[in-house]
Motif scaffolding. Structure first.
Motif, mmCIF file in Angstrom:
data_model
loop_
_atom_site.group_PDB
_atom_site.id
_atom_site.type_symbol
_atom_site.label_atom_id
_atom_site.label_comp_id
_atom_site.label_asym_id
_atom_site.label_seq_id
_atom_site.Cartn_x
_atom_site.Cartn_y
_atom_site.Cartn_z
ATOM 1 N N GLY A 56 37.759 33.927 50.047
ATOM 2 C CA GLY A 56 39.022 34.539 50.444
ATOM 3 C C GLY A 56 38.873 35.563 51.545
ATOM 4 N N ASP A 57 39.998 36.191 51.874
ATOM 5 C CA ASP A 57 40.007 37.208 52.918
ATOM 6 C C ASP A 57 39.594 38.569 52.353
ATOM 7 O OD1 ASP A 57 42.263 38.229 51.568
ATOM 8 O OD2 ASP A 57 43.669 37.465 53.055
ATOM 9 N N GLU A 58 39.579 39.567 53.226
ATOM 10 C CA GLU A 58 39.119 40.905 52.822
ATOM 11 C C GLU A 58 39.992 41.500 51.725
ATOM 12 O OE1 GLU A 58 36.472 43.941 52.601
ATOM 13 O OE2 GLU A 58 36.225 42.201 53.889
ATOM 14 N N ALA A 59 41.307 41.292 51.787
ATOM 15 C CA ALA A 59 42.209 41.837 50.760
ATOM 16 C C ALA A 59 41.906 41.226 49.394
ATOM 17 C CB ALA A 59 43.661 41.598 51.156
ATOM 18 N N ARG A 60 41.685 39.914 49.354
ATOM 19 C CA ARG A 60 41.344 39.264 48.077
ATOM 20 C C ARG A 60 39.978 39.713 47.584
ATOM 21 N NH1 ARG A 60 41.260 33.486 48.249
ATOM 22 N NH2 ARG A 60 40.925 33.651 46.023
ATOM 23 N N TRP A 61 39.033 39.880 48.521
ATOM 24 C CA TRP A 61 37.705 40.386 48.154
ATOM 25 C C TRP A 61 37.837 41.739 47.460
ATOM 26 C CZ3 TRP A 61 32.569 39.404 47.766
ATOM 27 C CH2 TRP A 61 31.700 40.480 47.754
ATOM 28 N N GLU A 62 38.570 42.626 48.084
ATOM 29 C CA GLU A 62 38.716 43.964 47.521
ATOM 30 C C GLU A 62 39.426 43.924 46.170
ATOM 31 O OE1 GLU A 62 40.188 48.480 48.619
ATOM 32 O OE2 GLU A 62 39.979 46.996 50.222
ATOM 33 N N ALA A 63 40.474 43.139 46.046
ATOM 34 C CA ALA A 63 41.188 43.034 44.770
ATOM 35 C C ALA A 63 40.281 42.501 43.665
ATOM 36 C CB ALA A 63 42.414 42.134 44.923
ATOM 37 N N ALA A 64 39.413 41.571 44.003
ATOM 38 C CA ALA A 64 38.535 40.950 43.006
ATOM 39 C C ALA A 64 37.304 41.782 42.677
ATOM 40 C CB ALA A 64 38.092 39.570 43.503
ATOM 41 N N CYS B 296 22.683 39.501 44.717
ATOM 42 C CA CYS B 296 23.308 40.268 45.800
ATOM 43 C C CYS B 296 23.651 39.443 47.035
ATOM 44 C CB CYS B 296 22.431 41.451 46.192
ATOM 45 S SG CYS B 296 20.890 41.007 47.028
ATOM 46 N N ALA B 297 23.075 38.269 47.189
ATOM 47 C CA ALA B 297 23.354 37.394 48.340
ATOM 48 C C ALA B 297 23.253 38.171 49.651
ATOM 49 C CB ALA B 297 24.704 36.705 48.173
ATOM 50 N N SER B 298 24.335 38.271 50.413
ATOM 51 C CA SER B 298 24.295 38.926 51.725
ATOM 52 C C SER B 298 24.291 40.448 51.642
ATOM 53 C CB SER B 298 25.488 38.480 52.567
ATOM 54 O OG SER B 298 26.689 39.075 52.097
ATOM 55 N N GLY B 299 24.493 40.986 50.451
ATOM 56 C CA GLY B 299 24.554 42.434 50.297
ATOM 57 C C GLY B 299 25.937 43.016 50.513
ATOM 58 N N GLU C 222 30.540 32.298 57.619
ATOM 59 C CA GLU C 222 30.620 32.934 58.926
ATOM 60 C C GLU C 222 30.810 34.442 58.854
ATOM 61 O OE1 GLU C 222 33.500 30.866 61.308
ATOM 62 O OE2 GLU C 222 32.443 28.963 61.090
ATOM 63 N N ASN C 223 30.896 34.992 57.650
ATOM 64 C CA ASN C 223 31.053 36.438 57.505
ATOM 65 C C ASN C 223 30.357 36.867 56.213
ATOM 66 O OD1 ASN C 223 33.028 36.426 55.217
ATOM 67 N ND2 ASN C 223 34.315 35.393 56.718
ATOM 68 N N PRO C 224 30.138 38.166 56.035
ATOM 69 C CA PRO C 224 29.405 38.626 54.845
ATOM 70 C C PRO C 224 30.061 38.251 53.518
ATOM 71 C CG PRO C 224 29.455 40.352 56.495
ATOM 72 C CD PRO C 224 30.375 39.262 56.984
ATOM 73 N N ARG C 225 31.402 38.181 53.471
ATOM 74 C CA ARG C 225 32.080 37.757 52.233
ATOM 75 C C ARG C 225 31.690 36.323 51.896
ATOM 76 N NH1 ARG C 225 36.089 39.560 55.093
ATOM 77 N NH2 ARG C 225 36.968 37.484 55.339
ATOM 78 N N ALA C 226 31.821 35.441 52.874
ATOM 79 C CA ALA C 226 31.487 34.036 52.652
ATOM 80 C C ALA C 226 30.007 33.881 52.326
ATOM 81 C CB ALA C 226 31.854 33.208 53.882
#
Length: 170
Positions: A23-31, A50-53, A13-17
């Motif tokens: 995970g959430d934006e904080a986990r995305w950034e940490a990883a 690249c998936a969703s970019g 439902e979002n570009p990360r997924a």
């Protein structure tokens, strides 16, 4: 495999997924933010898988360097999603299999994962990227991720590449 990735990522439902991250934006950034540390100068950046970019747009925001983002993905629907999400970069997002894809140019930075290819082809994959995709003097950024929630352990990228007698930085 294409159908598996397409169904799982497009259900996000979002570009990360839609990039395969749960995970959430904080986990995305940490990883993912450590990738920005490998960008030590202005230049072109290719994200293989690249998936969703979302990683491309994150890196553009995180690095103080000017990077020209490019993406490559194996799944047609994900390439179309990335092109729709990032219309200014649509001409820089390619459909292809990194094992055989012929790039229109060589890139200063290329990010990929070894899990994208069968174990017996990984060394050839890295050698091919270095010889044909990474610009001379550029950097190949090999990533391995884990997921504590789902019990996925990271691919032993450093140990694997060291076993091939490649020089590593970082």
């Amino acid at each position: 495999m294409t159908a598996v990735f397409e169904a799982a990522y497009l259900a996000g439902e979002n570009p990360r997924a839609q990039s395969g991250f749960g995970g959430d934006e904080a986990r995305w950034e940490a990883a993912r933010r450590p990738i920005a540390d490998a960008i030590d100068r202005d230049g072109t950046f290719l994200d293989v898988g690249c998936a969703s970019g979302h990683l491309l747009e994150s890196l553009v925001a995180w690095t103080p360097r000017r990077i020209e983002p490019y993406g490559l993905d194996l799944v047609p629907a994900l390439v179309e999603l990335a092109r729709r999400r990032l219309p200014a970069w649509a001409h820089c997002i390619f459909l292809g299999n990194a094992l055989t894809w012929r790039p229109p140019q060589r890139f200063d930075f290329v990010r990929t994962e070894l899990v994208y290819v069968p174990a017996e082809r990984r060394r050839d994959y890295v050698e091919r990227l270095l010889a044909e995709v990474v610009r001379p003097g550029g950097r190949l950024i090999l990533c391995g991720y884990s997921s504590p929630r789902s019990g996925i352990i990271p691919d032993p990228v450093c140990a694997t590449v060291r076993s091939w007698d490649f020089a590593l930085r970082g």
